[in-house]
Write a protein that holds these residues in place. Sequence first.
Motif, PDB file in Angstrom:
ATOM      1  N   UNK A   1      -1.428   1.380  10.627  1.00 22.98           N
ATOM      2  CA  UNK A   1      -1.100   1.682   9.231  1.00 22.98           C
ATOM      3  C   UNK A   1      -1.849   2.931   8.742  1.00 22.98           C
ATOM      4  N   UNK A   2      -1.118   3.808   8.035  1.00 29.45           N
ATOM      5  CA  UNK A   2      -1.719   4.964   7.378  1.00 29.45           C
ATOM      6  C   UNK A   2      -1.734   4.701   5.878  1.00 29.45           C
ATOM      7  N   UNK A   3      -2.902   4.855   5.268  1.00 37.07           N
ATOM      8  CA  UNK A   3      -3.048   4.689   3.819  1.00 37.07           C
ATOM      9  C   UNK A   3      -2.536   3.338   3.335  1.00 37.07           C
ATOM     10  N   UNK A   4      -2.653   2.330   4.176  1.00 38.62           N
ATOM     11  CA  UNK A   4      -2.263   0.985   3.786  1.00 38.62           C
ATOM     12  C   UNK A   4      -3.402   0.263   3.081  1.00 38.62           C
ATOM     13  N   UNK A   5      -3.041  -0.612   2.154  1.00 42.64           N
ATOM     14  CA  UNK A   5      -4.050  -1.380   1.428  1.00 42.64           C
ATOM     15  C   UNK A   5      -4.654  -2.453   2.329  1.00 42.64           C
ATOM     16  N   UNK A   6      -5.971  -2.566   2.293  1.00 41.33           N
ATOM     17  CA  UNK A   6      -6.662  -3.644   3.003  1.00 41.33           C
ATOM     18  C   UNK A   6      -7.569  -4.358   2.005  1.00 41.33           C
ATOM     19  N   UNK A   7      -7.358  -5.666   1.886  1.00 43.12           N
ATOM     20  CA  UNK A   7      -8.150  -6.513   0.998  1.00 43.12           C
ATOM     21  C   UNK A   7      -9.342  -7.026   1.802  1.00 43.12           C
ATOM     22  N   UNK A   8     -10.543  -6.687   1.352  1.00 47.70           N
ATOM     23  CA  UNK A   8     -11.726  -7.007   2.141  1.00 47.70           C
ATOM     24  C   UNK A   8     -12.506  -8.188   1.578  1.00 47.70           C
ATOM     25  N   UNK A   9     -12.848  -8.163   0.293  1.00 49.45           N
ATOM     26  CA  UNK A   9     -13.557  -9.282  -0.312  1.00 49.45           C
ATOM     27  C   UNK A   9     -13.333  -9.219  -1.811  1.00 49.45           C
ATOM     28  N   UNK A  10     -14.071  -9.981  -2.583  1.00 43.99           N
ATOM     29  CA  UNK A  10     -13.756 -10.129  -4.010  1.00 43.99           C
ATOM     30  C   UNK A  10     -14.003  -8.867  -4.818  1.00 43.99           C
ATOM     31  N   UNK A  11     -14.756  -7.906  -4.292  1.00 47.56           N
ATOM     32  CA  UNK A  11     -15.049  -6.684  -5.032  1.00 47.56           C
ATOM     33  C   UNK A  11     -14.494  -5.427  -4.385  1.00 47.56           C
ATOM     34  N   UNK A  12     -13.732  -5.582  -3.284  1.00 45.28           N
ATOM     35  CA  UNK A  12     -13.366  -4.403  -2.515  1.00 45.28           C
ATOM     36  C   UNK A  12     -11.929  -4.466  -2.000  1.00 45.28           C
ATOM     37  N   UNK A  13     -11.179  -3.438  -2.347  1.00 42.96           N
ATOM     38  CA  UNK A  13      -9.817  -3.272  -1.861  1.00 42.96           C
ATOM     39  C   UNK A  13      -9.635  -1.781  -1.560  1.00 42.96           C
ATOM     40  N   UNK A  14      -9.528  -1.450  -0.281  1.00 44.44           N
ATOM     41  CA  UNK A  14      -9.535  -0.056   0.150  1.00 44.44           C
ATOM     42  C   UNK A  14      -8.143   0.377   0.609  1.00 44.44           C
ATOM     43  N   UNK A  15      -8.028   1.681   0.801  1.00 46.02           N
ATOM     44  CA  UNK A  15      -6.809   2.281   1.320  1.00 46.02           C
ATOM     45  C   UNK A  15      -7.227   3.294   2.385  1.00 46.02           C
ATOM     46  N   UNK A  16      -7.634   2.814   3.569  1.00 48.36           N
ATOM     47  CA  UNK A  16      -8.145   3.726   4.597  1.00 48.36           C
ATOM     48  C   UNK A  16      -7.087   4.742   5.021  1.00 48.36           C
ATOM     49  N   UNK A  17      -7.556   5.892   5.477  1.00 50.66           N
ATOM     50  CA  UNK A  17      -6.619   6.891   5.980  1.00 50.66           C
ATOM     51  C   UNK A  17      -5.819   6.336   7.151  1.00 50.66           C
ATOM     52  N   UNK A  18      -6.482   5.670   8.075  1.00 53.31           N
ATOM     53  CA  UNK A  18      -5.806   5.092   9.237  1.00 53.31           C
ATOM     54  C   UNK A  18      -6.521   3.805   9.629  1.00 53.31           C
ATOM     55  N   UNK A  19      -5.757   2.813  10.046  1.00 51.33           N
ATOM     56  CA  UNK A  19      -6.307   1.609  10.681  1.00 51.33           C
ATOM     57  C   UNK A  19      -5.655   1.443  12.052  1.00 51.33           C
ATOM     58  N   UNK A  20      -6.374   0.875  12.981  1.00 48.96           N
ATOM     59  CA  UNK A  20      -5.809   0.400  14.238  1.00 48.96           C
ATOM     60  C   UNK A  20      -6.147  -1.080  14.325  1.00 48.96           C
ATOM     61  N   UNK A  21      -5.098  -1.914  14.320  1.00 46.01           N
ATOM     62  CA  UNK A  21      -5.324  -3.360  14.271  1.00 46.01           C
ATOM     63  C   UNK A  21      -4.417  -4.072  15.256  1.00 46.01           C
ATOM     64  N   UNK A  22      -4.937  -5.212  15.747  1.00 43.83           N
ATOM     65  CA  UNK A  22      -4.114  -6.095  16.576  1.00 43.83           C
ATOM     66  C   UNK A  22      -3.232  -6.919  15.642  1.00 43.83           C
ATOM     67  N   UNK A  23      -1.935  -6.881  15.894  1.00 41.66           N
ATOM     68  CA  UNK A  23      -1.001  -7.534  14.977  1.00 41.66           C
ATOM     69  C   UNK A  23      -1.010  -9.045  15.115  1.00 41.66           C
ATOM     70  N   UNK A  24      -1.442  -9.567  16.267  1.00 41.98           N
ATOM     71  CA  UNK A  24      -1.533 -11.014  16.474  1.00 41.98           C
ATOM     72  C   UNK A  24      -2.880 -11.347  17.089  1.00 41.98           C
ATOM     73  N   UNK A  25      -3.555 -12.339  16.500  1.00 41.64           N
ATOM     74  CA  UNK A  25      -4.814 -12.798  17.074  1.00 41.64           C
ATOM     75  C   UNK A  25      -5.967 -11.839  16.882  1.00 41.64           C
ATOM     76  N   UNK A  26      -5.831 -10.903  15.945  1.00 43.17           N
ATOM     77  CA  UNK A  26      -6.913  -9.956  15.719  1.00 43.17           C
ATOM     78  C   UNK A  26      -7.832 -10.400  14.604  1.00 43.17           C
TER      79      UNK A  26
END
Length: 210
Positions: free
Chosen positions: A80-105
């Motif tokens: 994902x590029x510039x996708x929203x990631x919800x981290x915890x109760x005070x933090x919601x970021x929009x990183x330039x790029x993420x690399x994530x495992x789509x299953x079991x990550x």
Amino acid sequence: MSAARSSSTLLNAPFDNGDRLTRVEFHRRYETAPDLKKAELIEGVVYLGSPVRIEHSNAEGELGGWLATYRASVPGLEIPHNGTVVLDEDNEFQPDIMLRRSDGGTSRVEDSYVHGGPELVVEIAASSISRDLHAKKNVYRRNRVQEYIVWRVLDGELDWFALHEGEYRLLTPDKNGVIHSEVFPGLRLAVAKLLAGDFAAVMSEQQRPA
């Protein structure tokens, strides 16, 4: 009225830099602002995106292409590029790029948003360098993002951090100037070539059999 407004004030007002909001309220307002391209909640404080420098956009394109090359040979990954990631109760970021495992990550998708720390985050740091290397880095560490890359484009430097026993440690290049991921086998970045502007060599290194 103070510059930093509380979540109880002007419920439907647009964001402003420095607003203090709960993550739930921040997310609600963001979803109702379709013209807003980038906003982040960092430790409960709103930060709006600034105009994007050409150095930033070029760097994002190069690292995105590098990661896409790796993904082409490894199933079950998303970039994902510039996708929203919800981290915890005070933090919601929009990183330039993420690399994530789509299953079991280490992260999951709920209601079309990433929740939890993905395995790898990339931030291109120009005007945002102080946040990327301090507040955001601390949040990523707390949320167990396993690897964190910060390309400081105006400084001509790249930092690749790996999580070790709850703390980030800088990964160092090998004798050929290449950094190897500890999380994604075979993912490697010819940092010296990248910083020298030789993107063809970066791609050649990543495409070379491990």
